[in-house]
Design a protein around this motif. Structure first.
Motif, PDB file in Angstrom:
ATOM      1  N   UNK A 265      10.245   8.897  -2.775  1.00  0.00           N
ATOM      2  CA  UNK A 265      11.528   9.585  -2.628  1.00  0.00           C
ATOM      3  C   UNK A 265      12.154   9.207  -1.295  1.00  0.00           C
ATOM      4  N   UNK A 266      13.419   8.910  -1.316  1.00  0.00           N
ATOM      5  CA  UNK A 266      14.104   8.537  -0.089  1.00  0.00           C
ATOM      6  C   UNK A 266      13.947   7.086   0.309  1.00  0.00           C
ATOM      7  N   UNK A 267      13.298   6.273  -0.556  1.00  0.00           N
ATOM      8  CA  UNK A 267      13.074   4.868  -0.221  1.00  0.00           C
ATOM      9  C   UNK A 267      13.986   3.928  -0.992  1.00  0.00           C
ATOM     10  N   UNK A 268      15.063   4.451  -1.542  1.00  0.00           N
ATOM     11  CA  UNK A 268      15.994   3.609  -2.303  1.00  0.00           C
ATOM     12  C   UNK A 268      16.504   2.463  -1.441  1.00  0.00           C
ATOM     13  N   UNK A 269      16.416   1.258  -1.986  1.00  0.00           N
ATOM     14  CA  UNK A 269      16.903   0.083  -1.277  1.00  0.00           C
ATOM     15  C   UNK A 269      15.903  -0.546  -0.336  1.00  0.00           C
ATOM     16  N   UNK A 270      14.728   0.065  -0.137  1.00  0.00           N
ATOM     17  CA  UNK A 270      13.723  -0.476   0.780  1.00  0.00           C
ATOM     18  C   UNK A 270      12.609  -1.157  -0.001  1.00  0.00           C
ATOM     19  N   UNK A 271      12.294  -2.399   0.350  1.00  0.00           N
ATOM     20  CA  UNK A 271      11.201  -3.149  -0.275  1.00  0.00           C
ATOM     21  C   UNK A 271      11.281  -3.074  -1.795  1.00  0.00           C
ATOM     22  N   UNK A 272      12.443  -3.378  -2.341  1.00  0.00           N
ATOM     23  CA  UNK A 272      12.637  -3.267  -3.785  1.00  0.00           C
ATOM     24  C   UNK A 272      11.926  -4.378  -4.555  1.00  0.00           C
ATOM     25  N   UNK A 273      11.638  -5.495  -3.896  1.00  0.00           N
ATOM     26  CA  UNK A 273      10.892  -6.576  -4.537  1.00  0.00           C
ATOM     27  C   UNK A 273       9.472  -6.596  -3.994  1.00  0.00           C
ATOM     28  N   UNK A 274       8.537  -6.928  -4.881  1.00  0.00           N
ATOM     29  CA  UNK A 274       7.172  -7.125  -4.427  1.00  0.00           C
ATOM     30  C   UNK A 274       6.319  -5.877  -4.431  1.00  0.00           C
ATOM     31  N   UNK A 275       5.171  -5.976  -3.733  1.00  0.00           N
ATOM     32  CA  UNK A 275       4.128  -4.955  -3.802  1.00  0.00           C
ATOM     33  C   UNK A 275       4.007  -4.107  -2.539  1.00  0.00           C
ATOM     34  N   UNK A 276       4.982  -4.164  -1.652  1.00  0.00           N
ATOM     35  CA  UNK A 276       4.871  -3.399  -0.409  1.00  0.00           C
ATOM     36  C   UNK A 276       5.026  -1.905  -0.646  1.00  0.00           C
ATOM     37  N   UNK A 277       5.948  -1.518  -1.510  1.00  0.00           N
ATOM     38  CA  UNK A 277       6.236  -0.094  -1.721  1.00  0.00           C
ATOM     39  C   UNK A 277       6.228   0.193  -3.219  1.00  0.00           C
ATOM     40  N   UNK A 278       5.075   0.680  -3.705  1.00  0.00           N
ATOM     41  CA  UNK A 278       4.864   0.849  -5.141  1.00  0.00           C
ATOM     42  C   UNK A 278       4.709   2.326  -5.513  1.00  0.00           C
ATOM     43  N   UNK A 279       4.982   2.628  -6.774  1.00  0.00           N
ATOM     44  CA  UNK A 279       4.686   3.974  -7.276  1.00  0.00           C
ATOM     45  C   UNK A 279       3.189   4.142  -7.529  1.00  0.00           C
ATOM     46  N   UNK A 280       2.517   3.072  -7.891  1.00  0.00           N
ATOM     47  CA  UNK A 280       1.066   3.095  -8.113  1.00  0.00           C
ATOM     48  C   UNK A 280       0.444   1.939  -7.347  1.00  0.00           C
ATOM     49  N   UNK A 281      -0.603   2.252  -6.584  1.00  0.00           N
ATOM     50  CA  UNK A 281      -1.294   1.212  -5.821  1.00  0.00           C
ATOM     51  C   UNK A 281      -2.732   1.657  -5.586  1.00  0.00           C
ATOM     52  N   UNK A 282      -3.562   0.705  -5.182  1.00  0.00           N
ATOM     53  CA  UNK A 282      -4.976   1.005  -4.926  1.00  0.00           C
ATOM     54  C   UNK A 282      -5.234   1.058  -3.431  1.00  0.00           C
ATOM     55  N   UNK A 283      -6.161   1.913  -3.041  1.00  0.00           N
ATOM     56  CA  UNK A 283      -6.472   2.051  -1.620  1.00  0.00           C
ATOM     57  C   UNK A 283      -7.916   2.486  -1.447  1.00  0.00           C
ATOM     58  N   UNK A 284      -8.539   1.964  -0.406  1.00  0.00           N
ATOM     59  CA  UNK A 284      -9.841   2.470   0.033  1.00  0.00           C
ATOM     60  C   UNK A 284      -9.575   3.432   1.177  1.00  0.00           C
ATOM     61  N   UNK A 285      -9.930   4.687   0.979  1.00  0.00           N
ATOM     62  CA  UNK A 285      -9.641   5.741   1.950  1.00  0.00           C
ATOM     63  C   UNK A 285     -10.894   6.101   2.739  1.00  0.00           C
ATOM     64  N   UNK A 286     -10.691   6.437   4.008  1.00  0.00           N
ATOM     65  CA  UNK A 286     -11.764   6.927   4.873  1.00  0.00           C
ATOM     66  C   UNK A 286     -11.428   8.353   5.296  1.00  0.00           C
ATOM     67  N   UNK A 287     -12.400   9.253   5.196  1.00  0.00           N
ATOM     68  CA  UNK A 287     -12.220  10.643   5.633  1.00  0.00           C
ATOM     69  C   UNK A 287     -13.436  11.056   6.449  1.00  0.00           C
ATOM     70  N   UNK A 288     -13.191  11.702   7.580  1.00  0.00           N
ATOM     71  CA  UNK A 288     -14.269  12.240   8.412  1.00  0.00           C
ATOM     72  C   UNK A 288     -14.040  13.721   8.668  1.00  0.00           C
TER      73      UNK A 288
END
Length: 429
Positions: A265-288
């Motif tokens: 939300x609020x990202x209209x017009x930003x990084x519209x091409x490619x994989x930089x800003x996706x609705x679905x993506x994979x991530x390895x998260x770290x939590x301590x």
């Protein structure tokens, strides 16, 4: 989430800390609402005391045969009961209003966080490796991926719309290899426990990490009320929700490789091409999860673990200390790692490591019981400190590999550390 007592004790310091984040003063209206709540509680308790005493007088009047007095007292008890009910309802309403106001206030920045308005005021901490230069014009990742036939945005648009991608063949395998490499590194060398959590969570979990109520529009919600996690930080951190840990269990370090979902939300017009800003993506998260005295040290450790991924992949990057105006809602201090992308001729965020202090712990009711040697705690429970970081964003790491390891013929070399995960494949394309 804040203890209202902390705000009452030093309202000027509270507002001054908020001002560093560019937020409006809140102390005066919070204290006024709290005073109103405490007044209602006092009046309700007084009515309860009077009701108890009057009830006893009813019995005494009846024992004396004074029916007129007894009836008058019974009427008074009924009135006090009604007053009690109204007082309890009013106290519940005011408490809910106060809690809602407190839940929308961002965490207070640590004293050593640089004061600033936005990303332009972030401070570079250090760099690793010089940006890569080529003797040909560097392409962006989407041109490389589409040129190979392994990255299909049109097919994804037919399935799901904009900001989705279909990865195929060697590209799909490379994404999986990246995630597996990160997990193996964090679990075998850095002592993180691998967790496979749900990616659908309840309101309480999203509230605990600070995603609700203020940022509901940034997340996806199913029709039956579950939230798709914006990051595995949500389920991992909430594993200690409403818990009391023993001091010996700390630090608790967890990692997970999950899909993540964001509405952008609020990202209209930003990084519209490619994989930089996706609705679905994979991530390895770290939590301590740590004791308060150890969280600053743990923050540095988490940053070094995330950096090591990029070092092993031999990717140029820099580390930025975020200013007060650019930090996330729940963070008291944040480091961003920005990887170099030759196709964009720019550094882009690939990891964000944050120390949240006890901000999330208060929302979750996550505590620990110090040992006998803790003179401050003396056995009483204390709120834990929570930290989270990307270790790393898998999609953006894929982007960085494509752009940094590209060849003039449009193919891409596979980093040496990933070749065992790719069955020995040295080049894709």
């Amino acid at each position: 989430m804040f203890d209202i007592k902390l705000i009452r004790d030093d309202p000027q310091a509270f507002d001054a800390a908020l001002a560093k984040r560019g937020a409006e003063p809140q102390a005066e209206k919070l204290i006024a609402l709290d005073a109103k709540r405490r007044d209602v509680i006092a009046r309700t308790q007084e009515a309860q005391t009077r009701r108890n005493a009057t009830s006893k007088e009813v019995g005494a009047a009846k024992a004396k045969g004074d029916e007129e007095r007894a009836n008058a007292l019974i009427k008074e008890v009924a009135e006090l009961k009604e007053a009690l009910q109204k007082g309890e309802e009013e106290e519940k309403r005011i408490s809910a209003e106060l809690d809602d106001m407190l839940s929308r206030i961002p965490n207070l920045p640590h004293e050593d966080v640089p004061v600033g308005k936005d990303e332009e005021d972030n401070v570079e901490r250090h760099k690793h490796l010089e940006p890569r230069r080529f003797n040909f014009e560097a392409k962006q990742h989407f041109d490389l991926g589409e040129g190979m036939g392994f990255m299909d945005f049109e097919a994804a648009a037919k399935l799901s719309g904009a900001r989705f991608v279909v990865l195929k063949s060697q590209m799909a395998r490379l994404e999986r290899a990246i995630g597996n490499f990160m997990l193996d590194l964090h679990t075998s060398e850095f002592g993180y426990m691998e967790v496979a959590p749900p990616v659908l969570v309840r309101d309480e979990a999203m509230f605990g990490t600070g995603n609700l109520p203020k940022f509901a529009e940034d997340a996806f919600r199913t029709e039956n009320g579950y939230w798709l996690v914006p990051t595995a930080e949500v389920p991992l951190t909430n594993l200690v929700r409403e818990s009391i840990l023993a001091e010996e269990e700390l630090p608790l370090r967890m990692t997970a490789f999950t899909p993540c979902f964001r509405s952008e939300a609020g990202s209209a017009g930003r990084d519209t091409r490619g994989m930089i800003r996706m609705h679905q993506f994979s991530k390895v998260e770290l939590v301590s999860i740590t004791a308060p005295e150890k969280s600053a040290e743990e923050h540095e450790r988490m940053l070094s673990c995330a950096e090591e991924v990029l070092k092993r992949l031999e990717l140029p990057y820099r580390v930025m200390t975020l200013c007060t105006g650019d930090m996330g809602f729940g963070a008291r201090k944040t480091y961003d790692i920005e990887v170099w992308l030759p196709g964009q001729d720019a550094y882009r965020e690939i990891s964000s490591c944050s120390n949240c202090g006890d901000f999330q712990a208060r929302r979750m009711g996550a505590r620990y019981r110090p040992g006998d040697g803790d003179k401050k705690g003396k056995g009483a429970t204390r709120f834990v400190h929570t930290l989270n970081g990307s270790g790393l964003a898998v999609g953006r790491t894929l982007v960085a590999i494509l752009e940094n390891y590209q060849q003039e013929d449009g193919k891409v070399a596979v980093p040496a550390v990933l070749q065992p995960y790719m069955g020995g494949l040295e080049v894709i394309g």
